[in-house]
Design a protein around this motif. Structure first.
Motif, PDB file in Angstrom:
ATOM      1  N   LYS A 107       0.878  -0.889   0.353  1.00  0.00           N
ATOM      2  CA  LYS A 107      -0.056  -0.313   0.120  1.00  0.00           C
ATOM      3  C   LYS A 107       0.594   0.708  -0.351  1.00  0.00           C
ATOM      4  CE  LYS A 107      -4.087  -1.568   1.965  1.00  0.00           C
ATOM      5  NZ  LYS A 107      -5.067  -1.715   2.616  1.00  0.00           N
ATOM      6  N   LYS A 108       1.991   0.774   0.474  1.00  0.00           N
ATOM      7  CA  LYS A 108       3.363   2.519   1.133  1.00  0.00           C
ATOM      8  C   LYS A 108       3.350   2.756  -0.387  1.00  0.00           C
ATOM      9  CE  LYS A 108       6.895   3.819   2.779  1.00  0.00           C
ATOM     10  NZ  LYS A 108       8.063   3.836   3.446  1.00  0.00           N
ATOM     11  N   ASN A 109       3.550   1.788  -1.205  1.00  0.00           N
ATOM     12  CA  ASN A 109       4.263   1.719  -3.310  1.00  0.00           C
ATOM     13  C   ASN A 109       3.190   2.777  -3.730  1.00  0.00           C
ATOM     14  OD1 ASN A 109       6.518   0.958  -2.264  1.00  0.00           O
ATOM     15  ND2 ASN A 109       6.870  -1.009  -3.027  1.00  0.00           N
ATOM     16  N   TYR A 110       1.743   1.841  -3.435  1.00  0.00           N
ATOM     17  CA  TYR A 110       0.961   2.123  -4.096  1.00  0.00           C
ATOM     18  C   TYR A 110       0.031   4.228  -4.156  1.00  0.00           C
ATOM     19  CZ  TYR A 110      -3.851   2.619  -5.942  1.00  0.00           C
ATOM     20  OH  TYR A 110      -4.683   2.166  -6.622  1.00  0.00           O
ATOM     21  N   LYS A 111       0.171   4.123  -3.208  1.00  0.00           N
ATOM     22  CA  LYS A 111       0.573   5.616  -2.872  1.00  0.00           C
ATOM     23  C   LYS A 111       1.371   6.237  -3.024  1.00  0.00           C
ATOM     24  CE  LYS A 111      -2.665   4.738   2.165  1.00  0.00           C
ATOM     25  NZ  LYS A 111      -2.686   5.080   3.103  1.00  0.00           N
ATOM     26  N   ILE A 112       2.063   6.395  -2.580  1.00  0.00           N
ATOM     27  CA  ILE A 112       4.152   7.023  -3.618  1.00  0.00           C
ATOM     28  C   ILE A 112       3.500   7.114  -5.029  1.00  0.00           C
ATOM     29  CG2 ILE A 112       5.801   6.943  -4.036  1.00  0.00           C
ATOM     30  CD1 ILE A 112       6.592   5.697  -1.137  1.00  0.00           C
ATOM     31  N   LEU A 113       2.982   5.486  -6.029  1.00  0.00           N
ATOM     32  CA  LEU A 113       2.725   6.499  -6.970  1.00  0.00           C
ATOM     33  C   LEU A 113       1.899   7.307  -7.713  1.00  0.00           C
ATOM     34  CD1 LEU A 113       3.305   2.387  -7.899  1.00  0.00           C
ATOM     35  CD2 LEU A 113       4.312   4.461  -8.769  1.00  0.00           C
ATOM     36  N   LEU A 114       0.411   7.298  -6.943  1.00  0.00           N
ATOM     37  CA  LEU A 114      -0.949   8.245  -7.164  1.00  0.00           C
ATOM     38  C   LEU A 114       0.230   9.982  -6.680  1.00  0.00           C
ATOM     39  CD1 LEU A 114      -3.513   6.390  -4.852  1.00  0.00           C
ATOM     40  CD2 LEU A 114      -3.153   6.448  -7.308  1.00  0.00           C
ATOM     41  N   ASN A 115       1.151  10.064  -6.123  1.00  0.00           N
ATOM     42  CA  ASN A 115       1.448  11.291  -5.686  1.00  0.00           C
ATOM     43  C   ASN A 115       1.414  11.638  -7.084  1.00  0.00           C
ATOM     44  OD1 ASN A 115       1.174  11.657  -3.685  1.00  0.00           O
ATOM     45  ND2 ASN A 115       2.981  10.247  -2.719  1.00  0.00           N
ATOM     46  N   ASP A 116       1.879  10.340  -8.648  1.00  0.00           N
ATOM     47  CA  ASP A 116       2.917  11.537  -9.345  1.00  0.00           C
ATOM     48  C   ASP A 116       1.042  11.198 -10.947  1.00  0.00           C
ATOM     49  OD1 ASP A 116       5.384  11.463  -8.711  1.00  0.00           O
ATOM     50  OD2 ASP A 116       5.662   9.027 -10.290  1.00  0.00           O
ATOM     51  N   ILE A 117       0.031  10.826  -9.828  1.00  0.00           N
ATOM     52  CA  ILE A 117      -1.148  10.839 -11.633  1.00  0.00           C
ATOM     53  C   ILE A 117      -1.469  12.328 -11.370  1.00  0.00           C
ATOM     54  CG2 ILE A 117      -3.292  10.246 -11.602  1.00  0.00           C
ATOM     55  CD1 ILE A 117      -0.708   7.752 -12.035  1.00  0.00           C
ATOM     56  N   ASN A 118      -1.669  12.501 -12.951  1.00  0.00           N
ATOM     57  CA  ASN A 118      -2.413  13.485 -12.849  1.00  0.00           C
ATOM     58  C   ASN A 118      -3.310  13.342 -14.314  1.00  0.00           C
ATOM     59  OD1 ASN A 118      -0.645  14.086 -15.830  1.00  0.00           O
ATOM     60  ND2 ASN A 118       0.890  15.159 -14.908  1.00  0.00           N
ATOM     61  N   ALA A 119      -3.762  12.651 -14.855  1.00  0.00           N
ATOM     62  CA  ALA A 119      -4.643  12.235 -15.950  1.00  0.00           C
ATOM     63  C   ALA A 119      -5.119  10.704 -15.224  1.00  0.00           C
ATOM     64  CB  ALA A 119      -4.407  11.562 -17.246  1.00  0.00           C
ATOM     65  N   PHE A 120      -6.337  10.287 -15.301  1.00  0.00           N
ATOM     66  CA  PHE A 120      -7.505   8.857 -15.300  1.00  0.00           C
ATOM     67  C   PHE A 120      -7.667   8.504 -16.953  1.00  0.00           C
ATOM     68  CE2 PHE A 120      -7.975  11.841 -11.461  1.00  0.00           C
ATOM     69  CZ  PHE A 120      -7.326  10.634 -10.240  1.00  0.00           C
ATOM     70  N   ILE A 121      -7.977   7.382 -17.196  1.00  0.00           N
ATOM     71  CA  ILE A 121      -8.115   6.998 -18.405  1.00  0.00           C
ATOM     72  C   ILE A 121      -9.183   5.653 -17.970  1.00  0.00           C
ATOM     73  CG2 ILE A 121      -7.572   5.817 -20.300  1.00  0.00           C
ATOM     74  CD1 ILE A 121      -5.446   7.556 -20.829  1.00  0.00           C
ATOM     75  N   PHE A 122     -10.566   5.917 -18.410  1.00  0.00           N
ATOM     76  CA  PHE A 122     -11.624   4.729 -18.053  1.00  0.00           C
ATOM     77  C   PHE A 122     -11.665   4.153 -19.505  1.00  0.00           C
ATOM     78  CE2 PHE A 122     -11.661   8.260 -14.625  1.00  0.00           C
ATOM     79  CZ  PHE A 122     -11.471   7.624 -13.753  1.00  0.00           C
ATOM     80  N   ASP A 123     -12.327   2.742 -18.883  1.00  0.00           N
ATOM     81  CA  ASP A 123     -13.369   2.114 -19.613  1.00  0.00           C
ATOM     82  C   ASP A 123     -14.285   2.477 -19.391  1.00  0.00           C
ATOM     83  OD1 ASP A 123     -13.972   0.088 -21.883  1.00  0.00           O
ATOM     84  OD2 ASP A 123     -14.315  -1.406 -20.378  1.00  0.00           O
ATOM     85  N   VAL A 124     -15.148   2.109 -20.586  1.00  0.00           N
ATOM     86  CA  VAL A 124     -16.670   2.362 -20.074  1.00  0.00           C
ATOM     87  C   VAL A 124     -17.663   1.013 -19.138  1.00  0.00           C
ATOM     88  CG1 VAL A 124     -19.125   3.292 -20.788  1.00  0.00           C
ATOM     89  CG2 VAL A 124     -16.733   4.062 -21.842  1.00  0.00           C
ATOM     90  N   ASP A 125     -17.286   0.089 -20.324  1.00  0.00           N
ATOM     91  CA  ASP A 125     -18.921  -0.881 -19.875  1.00  0.00           C
ATOM     92  C   ASP A 125     -17.527  -1.662 -18.980  1.00  0.00           C
ATOM     93  OD1 ASP A 125     -20.425  -0.227 -21.861  1.00  0.00           O
ATOM     94  OD2 ASP A 125     -19.404  -0.908 -23.062  1.00  0.00           O
ATOM     95  N   GLY A 126     -18.553  -1.654 -18.013  1.00  0.00           N
ATOM     96  CA  GLY A 126     -18.009  -2.270 -16.598  1.00  0.00           C
ATOM     97  C   GLY A 126     -17.294  -1.740 -15.225  1.00  0.00           C
ATOM     98  N   VAL A 127     -17.084  -0.678 -15.684  1.00  0.00           N
ATOM     99  CA  VAL A 127     -15.961   0.272 -15.429  1.00  0.00           C
ATOM    100  C   VAL A 127     -16.969   1.826 -14.962  1.00  0.00           C
ATOM    101  CG1 VAL A 127     -13.996   1.800 -15.366  1.00  0.00           C
ATOM    102  CG2 VAL A 127     -14.268  -0.252 -16.581  1.00  0.00           C
ATOM    103  N   LEU A 128     -18.012   2.522 -16.172  1.00  0.00           N
ATOM    104  CA  LEU A 128     -18.342   2.993 -15.940  1.00  0.00           C
ATOM    105  C   LEU A 128     -19.767   2.469 -15.749  1.00  0.00           C
ATOM    106  CD1 LEU A 128     -16.823   6.585 -17.557  1.00  0.00           C
ATOM    107  CD2 LEU A 128     -16.418   5.573 -15.077  1.00  0.00           C
ATOM    108  N   THR A 129     -20.243   1.989 -15.779  1.00  0.00           N
ATOM    109  CA  THR A 129     -21.312   1.293 -16.242  1.00  0.00           C
ATOM    110  C   THR A 129     -20.894  -0.491 -15.635  1.00  0.00           C
ATOM    111  OG1 THR A 129     -21.197  -0.230 -18.228  1.00  0.00           O
ATOM    112  CG2 THR A 129     -21.835   2.121 -18.310  1.00  0.00           C
ATOM    113  N   ASN A 130     -22.213  -0.494 -15.172  1.00  0.00           N
ATOM    114  CA  ASN A 130     -22.447  -1.475 -14.324  1.00  0.00           C
ATOM    115  C   ASN A 130     -22.142  -2.828 -15.055  1.00  0.00           C
ATOM    116  OD1 ASN A 130     -24.881  -2.259 -15.650  1.00  0.00           O
ATOM    117  ND2 ASN A 130     -26.335  -2.493 -13.402  1.00  0.00           N
ATOM    118  N   GLY A 131     -21.963  -2.683 -16.607  1.00  0.00           N
ATOM    119  CA  GLY A 131     -21.767  -4.246 -17.029  1.00  0.00           C
ATOM    120  C   GLY A 131     -23.108  -4.880 -18.613  1.00  0.00           C
ATOM    121  N   LYS A 132     -24.092  -4.100 -18.036  1.00  0.00           N
ATOM    122  CA  LYS A 132     -25.296  -4.891 -18.174  1.00  0.00           C
ATOM    123  C   LYS A 132     -25.853  -3.634 -19.404  1.00  0.00           C
ATOM    124  CE  LYS A 132     -26.331  -7.522 -14.632  1.00  0.00           C
ATOM    125  NZ  LYS A 132     -26.458  -7.164 -13.560  1.00  0.00           N
ATOM    126  N   ILE A 133     -26.189  -4.580 -20.616  1.00  0.00           N
ATOM    127  CA  ILE A 133     -26.833  -3.718 -21.308  1.00  0.00           C
ATOM    128  C   ILE A 133     -28.160  -4.427 -21.629  1.00  0.00           C
ATOM    129  CG2 ILE A 133     -26.160  -3.625 -24.443  1.00  0.00           C
ATOM    130  CD1 ILE A 133     -24.211  -3.990 -24.145  1.00  0.00           C
TER     131      ILE A 133
END
Length: 137
Positions: A3-29
């Motif tokens: 978790k410590k390494n994960y939190k350190i990596l998050l400090n460098d994040i300045n962009a988010f990229i997402f898939d849609v189906d199953g990520v921004l939706t419940n995956g059902k159509i």
């Protein structure tokens, strides 16, 4: 990764990229008898996207789907770049990086299925929903 390494990596994040189906939706159509396909998106995700944009993060979407309603919703929220109908996601990922002059290690990517794996290997931080494909987890 701890978790410590994960939190350190998050400090460098300045962009988010997402898939849609199953990520921004419940995956059902929902498919109507006329062949229309409907997806359901959560307003809380919309709020989170707007919040991140207002904080200065770049937001991208890379999806194999081609639903114009999804694109309209995301553009209405102000998402910086929406790639639809993309099945080889690495190309769109690299285009996003070049367009916004971002390094891969500055991106948090969220996907839920096998087509997301090549991009997940490139991103600085890769995440997935709890109900993702086992290969992704």
């Amino acid at each position: 990764m701890s978790k410590k390494n994960y939190k350190i990596l998050l400090n460098d994040i300045n962009a988010f990229i997402f898939d849609v189906d199953g990520v921004l939706t419940n995956g059902k159509i929902m498919v109507t008898t006329e062949g229309e396909m409907y997806r359901m998106m959560d307003t809380k995700d919309g709020f989170a996207l707007r919040y991140a944009l207002n904080k200065g993060f770049k937001i991208g979407i890379i999806s194999g789907g081609t639903n114009q309603g999804v694109k309209n919703r995301l553009e209405l929220l102000g998402v910086d770049k929406v790639y639809l109908g993309i099945h080889e996601k690495k190309t769109a990922f690299k285009d996003f990086l070049g367009q916004f002059k971002i390094n891969p290690d500055q991106v948090l990517y969220m996907g839920d299925d096998v087509p997301d794996l090549p991009v997940m290997e490139l991103a600085g931080v890769s995440t997935c929903p709890n109900d993702s494909a086992s290969d992704v987890k």
